[in-house]
Design an enzyme around this catalytic site. Structure first.
Site, PDB file in Angstrom:
ATOM      1  N   GLY A  40      49.691 -35.250 -31.437  1.00 32.46           N
ATOM      2  CA  GLY A  40      48.927 -36.453 -31.113  1.00 32.46           C
ATOM      3  C   GLY A  40      47.988 -36.799 -32.244  1.00 32.46           C
ATOM      4  O   GLY A  40      47.607 -35.924 -33.035  1.00 32.46           O
TER       5      GLY A  40
ATOM      6  N   GLN B  50      40.874 -40.736 -36.533  1.00 34.32           N
ATOM      7  CA  GLN B  50      41.210 -39.584 -37.387  1.00 34.32           C
ATOM      8  C   GLN B  50      41.768 -40.019 -38.739  1.00 34.32           C
ATOM      9  O   GLN B  50      41.808 -39.224 -39.671  1.00 34.32           O
ATOM     10  CB  GLN B  50      42.218 -38.669 -36.688  1.00 34.32           C
TER      11      GLN B  50
ATOM     12  N   HIS C  17      42.974 -35.502 -24.689  1.00 34.04           N
ATOM     13  CA  HIS C  17      42.356 -35.103 -25.970  1.00 34.04           C
ATOM     14  C   HIS C  17      42.297 -36.319 -26.911  1.00 34.04           C
ATOM     15  O   HIS C  17      41.264 -36.566 -27.545  1.00 34.04           O
ATOM     16  CB  HIS C  17      43.196 -33.959 -26.564  1.00 34.04           C
ATOM     17  N   GLU C  18      43.390 -37.085 -26.974  1.00 37.37           N
ATOM     18  CA  GLU C  18      43.421 -38.234 -27.896  1.00 37.37           C
ATOM     19  C   GLU C  18      42.481 -39.347 -27.425  1.00 37.37           C
ATOM     20  O   GLU C  18      41.806 -39.975 -28.247  1.00 37.37           O
ATOM     21  CB  GLU C  18      44.853 -38.763 -28.059  1.00 37.37           C
TER      22      GLU C  18
ATOM     23  N   HIS D  73      39.024 -38.761 -28.480  1.00 37.02           N
ATOM     24  CA  HIS D  73      38.740 -39.147 -29.863  1.00 37.02           C
ATOM     25  C   HIS D  73      38.214 -40.582 -29.938  1.00 37.02           C
ATOM     26  O   HIS D  73      37.361 -40.894 -30.767  1.00 37.02           O
ATOM     27  CB  HIS D  73      40.009 -39.061 -30.724  1.00 37.02           C
TER      28      HIS D  73
ATOM     29  N   CYS E 218      43.329 -29.356 -33.184  1.00 39.62           N
ATOM     30  CA  CYS E 218      43.125 -30.744 -33.579  1.00 39.62           C
ATOM     31  C   CYS E 218      43.395 -30.863 -35.073  1.00 39.62           C
ATOM     32  O   CYS E 218      42.954 -30.007 -35.841  1.00 39.62           O
ATOM     33  CB  CYS E 218      41.685 -31.156 -33.264  1.00 39.62           C
ATOM     34  N   LEU E 219      44.100 -31.915 -35.457  1.00 38.31           N
ATOM     35  CA  LEU E 219      44.412 -32.088 -36.884  1.00 38.31           C
ATOM     36  C   LEU E 219      43.152 -32.320 -37.714  1.00 38.31           C
ATOM     37  O   LEU E 219      43.165 -32.104 -38.920  1.00 38.31           O
ATOM     38  CB  LEU E 219      45.410 -33.239 -37.081  1.00 38.31           C
TER      39      LEU E 219
HETATM   40 NI    NI Z   1      42.371 -34.076 -32.074  1.00 38.88          NI
END
Ligand code: NI
Length: 175
Positions: free
Chosen positions: A48, A53, A139-140, A143, A97-98
């Site tokens: 995701g 991000q 989670h997304e 963000h 998380c990226l």
């Molecule tokens: Ni994340």
């Protein structure tokens, strides 16, 4: 149009703490951004990615939680995603998380969620998600509200991870 990988912001970054405003109208530019985000997510690899991000403060997320490499990809693009309902039953997943590379922690969230969103053509969609998909979509969406999974952890653990990320960013800047 060829999708292009975009650089992923690493925590801590003020852009990861912002509440993103809704997308008013889905332009070709936003569709191209969604394609770039999918490319960036698959390349990472991740399941995701949210627009902030990659430094764009719009309510847009992409996800694909198909883990089996032999199974067909299931890319999803959601503009203005909203949690419409959640189950009482909770589920714990080890999240990553990226924007917080190589750090993982257990987070408890509703096991099932109903999500409403606009697809890439601007059509309203609604769907129930469970398991990994439910965790990922929550989670997304977090963000888009300036919230990271480490915000669910105890302050000490969160500070420890943040310090590691600051060190990582310093090392990257020197390289
Ligand atoms: Ni994340």
């Amino acid at each position: 149009m060829i999708a292009m990988k975009r650089p992923i912001l690493i925590h801590p970054d003020p852009r990861l703490k912002k509440v993103c405003p809704p997308v008013a109208d889905i332009s070709d530019e936003l569709r191209a951004l969604a394609d770039d985000m999918l490319e960036t997510m698959y390349d990472a690899p991740g399941i995701g990615l949210a627009a902030p991000q990659v430094g764009v403060l719009d309510r847009l997320i992409v996800l694909d939680c198909v883990k089996d490499e032999a199974a067909p990809a299931q890319p999803m693009v959601m503009f203005n995603p909203e949690v419409l309902a959640v189950s009482d039953e909770l589920n714990v997943y080890e999240e990553g998380c990226l924007s917080i590379p190589d750090q993982y922690a257990e987070v408890e969230r509703p096991r099932e969620v109903r999500i409403g969103w606009l697809d890439r053509d601007g059509n309203p969609q609604e769907q129930d998600f469970d398991g990994l998909w439910a965790t990922c979509v929550q989670h997304e969406i977090d963000h888009l509200n300036g919230k990271l999974f480490i915000d669910y952890l105890k302050p000490l653990r969160r500070q420890m991870i943040t310090r590691k990320m600051q060190k990582l960013k310093r090392e990257k800047a020197r390289a």
